[in-house]
Structure formats: structure tokens, C-alpha cells
Design a protein around this motif. Structure first.
Motif, PDB file in Angstrom:
ATOM      1  N   MET A   1       0.853  -1.176   0.000  1.00  0.00           N
ATOM      2  CA  MET A   1       0.000   0.000   0.000  1.00  0.00           C
ATOM      3  C   MET A   1       0.900   1.241   0.000  1.00  0.00           C
ATOM      4  O   MET A   1       1.922   1.280   0.670  1.00  0.00           O
ATOM      5  CB  MET A   1      -0.898  -0.005   1.230  1.00  0.00           C
ATOM      6  N   THR A   2       0.511   2.239  -0.766  1.00  0.00           N
ATOM      7  CA  THR A   2       1.324   3.438  -0.862  1.00  0.00           C
ATOM      8  C   THR A   2       1.301   4.219   0.445  1.00  0.00           C
ATOM      9  O   THR A   2       0.373   4.091   1.248  1.00  0.00           O
ATOM     10  CB  THR A   2       0.837   4.352  -2.002  1.00  0.00           C
ATOM     11  N   THR A   3       2.304   5.031   0.620  1.00  0.00           N
ATOM     12  CA  THR A   3       2.440   5.827   1.836  1.00  0.00           C
ATOM     13  C   THR A   3       1.275   6.802   1.986  1.00  0.00           C
ATOM     14  O   THR A   3       0.716   6.946   3.069  1.00  0.00           O
ATOM     15  CB  THR A   3       3.760   6.618   1.788  1.00  0.00           C
ATOM     16  N   LEU A   4       0.912   7.471   0.883  1.00  0.00           N
ATOM     17  CA  LEU A   4      -0.158   8.463   0.936  1.00  0.00           C
ATOM     18  C   LEU A   4      -1.506   7.803   1.239  1.00  0.00           C
ATOM     19  O   LEU A   4      -2.294   8.325   2.026  1.00  0.00           O
ATOM     20  CB  LEU A   4      -0.218   9.241  -0.377  1.00  0.00           C
ATOM     21  N   LYS A   5      -1.747   6.650   0.639  1.00  0.00           N
ATOM     22  CA  LYS A   5      -3.013   5.948   0.891  1.00  0.00           C
ATOM     23  C   LYS A   5      -3.084   5.513   2.365  1.00  0.00           C
ATOM     24  O   LYS A   5      -4.126   5.638   3.006  1.00  0.00           O
ATOM     25  CB  LYS A   5      -3.154   4.748  -0.044  1.00  0.00           C
ATOM     26  N   LYS A   6      -1.973   5.034   2.914  1.00  0.00           N
ATOM     27  CA  LYS A   6      -1.928   4.663   4.337  1.00  0.00           C
ATOM     28  C   LYS A   6      -2.228   5.873   5.209  1.00  0.00           C
ATOM     29  O   LYS A   6      -2.954   5.775   6.192  1.00  0.00           O
ATOM     30  CB  LYS A   6      -0.539   4.118   4.706  1.00  0.00           C
ATOM     31  N   ARG A   7      -1.636   7.005   4.830  1.00  0.00           N
ATOM     32  CA  ARG A   7      -1.862   8.246   5.590  1.00  0.00           C
ATOM     33  C   ARG A   7      -3.342   8.629   5.565  1.00  0.00           C
ATOM     34  O   ARG A   7      -3.914   8.993   6.597  1.00  0.00           O
ATOM     35  CB  ARG A   7      -1.001   9.365   5.012  1.00  0.00           C
ATOM     36  N   LEU A   8      -3.970   8.523   4.403  1.00  0.00           N
ATOM     37  CA  LEU A   8      -5.393   8.840   4.280  1.00  0.00           C
ATOM     38  C   LEU A   8      -6.224   7.925   5.180  1.00  0.00           C
ATOM     39  O   LEU A   8      -7.132   8.377   5.874  1.00  0.00           O
ATOM     40  CB  LEU A   8      -5.855   8.701   2.830  1.00  0.00           C
ATOM     41  N   GLN A   9      -5.896   6.626   5.176  1.00  0.00           N
ATOM     42  CA  GLN A   9      -6.653   5.677   5.993  1.00  0.00           C
ATOM     43  C   GLN A   9      -6.440   5.938   7.482  1.00  0.00           C
ATOM     44  O   GLN A   9      -7.377   5.864   8.271  1.00  0.00           O
ATOM     45  CB  GLN A   9      -6.281   4.242   5.617  1.00  0.00           C
ATOM     46  N   GLY A  10      -5.220   6.252   7.866  1.00  0.00           N
ATOM     47  CA  GLY A  10      -4.935   6.568   9.263  1.00  0.00           C
ATOM     48  C   GLY A  10      -5.662   7.832   9.708  1.00  0.00           C
ATOM     49  O   GLY A  10      -6.236   7.895  10.799  1.00  0.00           O
ATOM     50  N   ASP A  11      -5.656   8.835   8.816  1.00  0.00           N
ATOM     51  CA  ASP A  11      -6.344  10.083   9.130  1.00  0.00           C
ATOM     52  C   ASP A  11      -7.856   9.883   9.206  1.00  0.00           C
ATOM     53  O   ASP A  11      -8.527  10.535  10.009  1.00  0.00           O
ATOM     54  CB  ASP A  11      -6.000  11.161   8.105  1.00  0.00           C
ATOM     55  N   LEU A  12      -8.383   8.977   8.395  1.00  0.00           N
ATOM     56  CA  LEU A  12      -9.812   8.666   8.453  1.00  0.00           C
ATOM     57  C   LEU A  12     -10.151   8.058   9.810  1.00  0.00           C
ATOM     58  O   LEU A  12     -11.136   8.454  10.450  1.00  0.00           O
ATOM     59  CB  LEU A  12     -10.225   7.714   7.325  1.00  0.00           C
ATOM     60  N   THR A  13      -9.337   7.138  10.269  1.00  0.00           N
ATOM     61  CA  THR A  13      -9.564   6.512  11.576  1.00  0.00           C
ATOM     62  C   THR A  13      -9.548   7.572  12.675  1.00  0.00           C
ATOM     63  O   THR A  13     -10.425   7.590  13.540  1.00  0.00           O
ATOM     64  CB  THR A  13      -8.484   5.441  11.847  1.00  0.00           C
ATOM     65  N   GLU A  14      -8.568   8.481  12.614  1.00  0.00           N
ATOM     66  CA  GLU A  14      -8.492   9.556  13.622  1.00  0.00           C
ATOM     67  C   GLU A  14      -9.722  10.456  13.566  1.00  0.00           C
ATOM     68  O   GLU A  14     -10.261  10.847  14.599  1.00  0.00           O
ATOM     69  CB  GLU A  14      -7.254  10.425  13.366  1.00  0.00           C
ATOM     70  N   ALA A  15     -10.147  10.807  12.352  1.00  0.00           N
ATOM     71  CA  ALA A  15     -11.310  11.690  12.182  1.00  0.00           C
ATOM     72  C   ALA A  15     -12.572  11.029  12.730  1.00  0.00           C
ATOM     73  O   ALA A  15     -13.417  11.686  13.343  1.00  0.00           O
ATOM     74  CB  ALA A  15     -11.497  12.049  10.710  1.00  0.00           C
ATOM     75  N   MET A  16     -12.682   9.726  12.527  1.00  0.00           N
ATOM     76  CA  MET A  16     -13.854   8.997  13.036  1.00  0.00           C
ATOM     77  C   MET A  16     -13.829   8.989  14.567  1.00  0.00           C
ATOM     78  O   MET A  16     -14.868   9.183  15.204  1.00  0.00           O
ATOM     79  CB  MET A  16     -13.891   7.583  12.464  1.00  0.00           C
ATOM     80  N   ARG A  17     -12.663   8.767  15.149  1.00  0.00           N
ATOM     81  CA  ARG A  17     -12.546   8.765  16.609  1.00  0.00           C
ATOM     82  C   ARG A  17     -12.874  10.133  17.192  1.00  0.00           C
ATOM     83  O   ARG A  17     -13.455  10.241  18.261  1.00  0.00           O
ATOM     84  CB  ARG A  17     -11.135   8.353  17.036  1.00  0.00           C
ATOM     85  N   ALA A  18     -12.469  11.188  16.460  1.00  0.00           N
ATOM     86  CA  ALA A  18     -12.706  12.561  16.918  1.00  0.00           C
ATOM     87  C   ALA A  18     -14.122  13.033  16.580  1.00  0.00           C
ATOM     88  O   ALA A  18     -14.485  14.150  16.917  1.00  0.00           O
ATOM     89  CB  ALA A  18     -11.683  13.496  16.290  1.00  0.00           C
ATOM     90  N   LYS A  19     -14.870  12.173  15.897  1.00  0.00           N
ATOM     91  CA  LYS A  19     -16.240  12.500  15.467  1.00  0.00           C
ATOM     92  C   LYS A  19     -16.272  13.750  14.586  1.00  0.00           C
ATOM     93  O   LYS A  19     -17.200  14.551  14.659  1.00  0.00           O
ATOM     94  CB  LYS A  19     -17.172  12.631  16.658  1.00  0.00           C
ATOM     95  N   ASP A  20     -15.229  13.876  13.734  1.00  0.00           N
ATOM     96  CA  ASP A  20     -15.141  14.980  12.772  1.00  0.00           C
ATOM     97  C   ASP A  20     -15.859  14.525  11.500  1.00  0.00           C
ATOM     98  O   ASP A  20     -15.272  13.865  10.644  1.00  0.00           O
ATOM     99  CB  ASP A  20     -13.664  15.307  12.502  1.00  0.00           C
ATOM    100  N   LYS A  21     -17.140  14.878  11.407  1.00  0.00           N
ATOM    101  CA  LYS A  21     -17.979  14.382  10.313  1.00  0.00           C
ATOM    102  C   LYS A  21     -17.513  14.864   8.944  1.00  0.00           C
ATOM    103  O   LYS A  21     -17.491  14.086   7.997  1.00  0.00           O
ATOM    104  CB  LYS A  21     -19.439  14.780  10.538  1.00  0.00           C
ATOM    105  N   LEU A  22     -17.150  16.123   8.834  1.00  0.00           N
ATOM    106  CA  LEU A  22     -16.707  16.668   7.544  1.00  0.00           C
ATOM    107  C   LEU A  22     -15.467  15.931   7.055  1.00  0.00           C
ATOM    108  O   LEU A  22     -15.440  15.408   5.943  1.00  0.00           O
ATOM    109  CB  LEU A  22     -16.410  18.167   7.662  1.00  0.00           C
ATOM    110  N   ARG A  23     -14.450  15.867   7.903  1.00  0.00           N
ATOM    111  CA  ARG A  23     -13.188  15.217   7.521  1.00  0.00           C
ATOM    112  C   ARG A  23     -13.401  13.739   7.224  1.00  0.00           C
ATOM    113  O   ARG A  23     -12.865  13.221   6.245  1.00  0.00           O
ATOM    114  CB  ARG A  23     -12.170  15.413   8.646  1.00  0.00           C
ATOM    115  N   SER A  24     -14.205  13.071   8.031  1.00  0.00           N
ATOM    116  CA  SER A  24     -14.495  11.645   7.801  1.00  0.00           C
ATOM    117  C   SER A  24     -15.145  11.438   6.441  1.00  0.00           C
ATOM    118  O   SER A  24     -14.753  10.543   5.683  1.00  0.00           O
ATOM    119  CB  SER A  24     -15.432  11.096   8.875  1.00  0.00           C
ATOM    120  N   ALA A  25     -16.130  12.268   6.129  1.00  0.00           N
ATOM    121  CA  ALA A  25     -16.855  12.129   4.857  1.00  0.00           C
ATOM    122  C   ALA A  25     -15.923  12.360   3.671  1.00  0.00           C
ATOM    123  O   ALA A  25     -15.926  11.592   2.695  1.00  0.00           O
ATOM    124  CB  ALA A  25     -18.031  13.098   4.814  1.00  0.00           C
TER     125      ALA A  25
END
Length: 155
Positions: free
Chosen positions: A1-25
Motif C-alpha cells: 500500500m502506498t504511503t499516501l493511501k496509508k496516511r489517508l486511511q490513518g487520518d480517516l480513523t483519527e477523524a472517526m474517533r474525533a467524530k469529525d464528520k466533515l473530515r471523515s466524509a
């Protein structure tokens, strides 16, 4: 998996935990666009970081165009949401060139193309072929083309 794609997935997990709806979407939609690109064509493949950047650039452009359309349609709150989504995507893109930096790169490419004998309408294609790899996602294609035309017209 590419570095950028991993970063996007990691950031999605963080956004979901933080309940950041805009960023998650936004991250969900972007990862879906990347996956769609990976499975398009005869065989599934993994995208390189450069290809992932192209997908993110395309998604950001969609947001900018949608924001303009909503603004013209009298829906400023929807336009603002589109701009906010675009801002999230901009975090994952290379820093954009300033007008001066773009003009300098195009000036060099015009000089090279003319040294290679490109004149008239052929010069546009020759210059674009030279300048596009140097810009590599740091400026929108329409901006680059407009600057090339401007400099070729100026002579």
C-alpha cells in the motif's frame, strides 16, 4: 500500500474517533475514488503515490467547481461546505506554485521549445510537453495552459 493511501486511511480513523464528520466524509469519498481507480480497467492494481495525488487533485477540483456553481446558484452555505471539503483535500496535495514560480517555469520551457524549433501552434504542445513533468501536480492544468498561451502570444 502506498504511503499516501496509508496516511489517508490513518487520518480517516483519527477523524472517526474525533467524530469529525466533515473530515471523515471527505476522506471516505477520496479513498473510495482511489479504490475505484484501482479496480478500473482490465486488472486491479495498486496506485502509486503520484497516481493517488492525481485522484486527490481531481477530487479537489470537483469541490472548487461545485463551490463556484453553488455560489452562482445562490446557495452560499452549500458552497462553503464544498470549500471546506476542498481545504481538507489540499492538505494532501503538494504546495501549489505561485504565479511567479509558474511563469518562470513556463518561460524556461518556452525557451527550450523555441530552441528546438517549435513555432506557431506547434509551440503550445511542445511547451506543455516540456513543462508538465516539471510542474507535476503543483498547478492546475488550466492555469498552466493559460500562462503558456500568454507567454507565446507575448512573443
Amino acid at each position: 500500500m502506498t504511503t499516501l493511501k496509508k496516511r489517508l486511511q490513518g487520518d480517516l480513523t483519527e477523524a472517526m474517533r474525533a467524530k469529525d464528520k466533515l473530515r471523515s466524509a471527505v476522506l471516505r469519498l477520496t479513498l473510495t475514488a482511489i479504490t475505484n481507480e484501482e479496480v478500473a480497467g482490465p486488472r486491479a492494481r495498486e496506485l502509486s503515490d503520484d497516481e493517488v495525488i492525481k485522484v486527490i487533485t481531481r477530487e479537489a477540483k470537483k469541490r472548487r467547481e461545485a463551490a463556484e456553481a453553488f455560489e452562482q446558484g445562490g446557495r452560499p452555505e452549500t458552497a462553503e461546505r464544498e470549500r471546506a471539503e476542498g481545504a481538507v483535500l489540499e492538505e494532501y496535495l503538494p504546495k501549489q506554485l505561485t504565479d511567479e514560480e509558474l511563469a518562470a517555469l513556463v518561460r524556461e520551457a518556452v525557451a527550450e521549445a523555441r530552441a528546438g524549433g517549435a513555432e506557431g501552434p506547434k509551440a503550445m504542445g511542445a511547451v506543455m510537453k516540456i513543462v508538465n513533468p516539471r510542474i507535476a501536480g503543483r498547478a492546475e492544468g488550466g492555469r498552466v495552459a493559460a500562462e503558456v498561451k500568454r507567454q507565446l502570444a507575448a512573443g
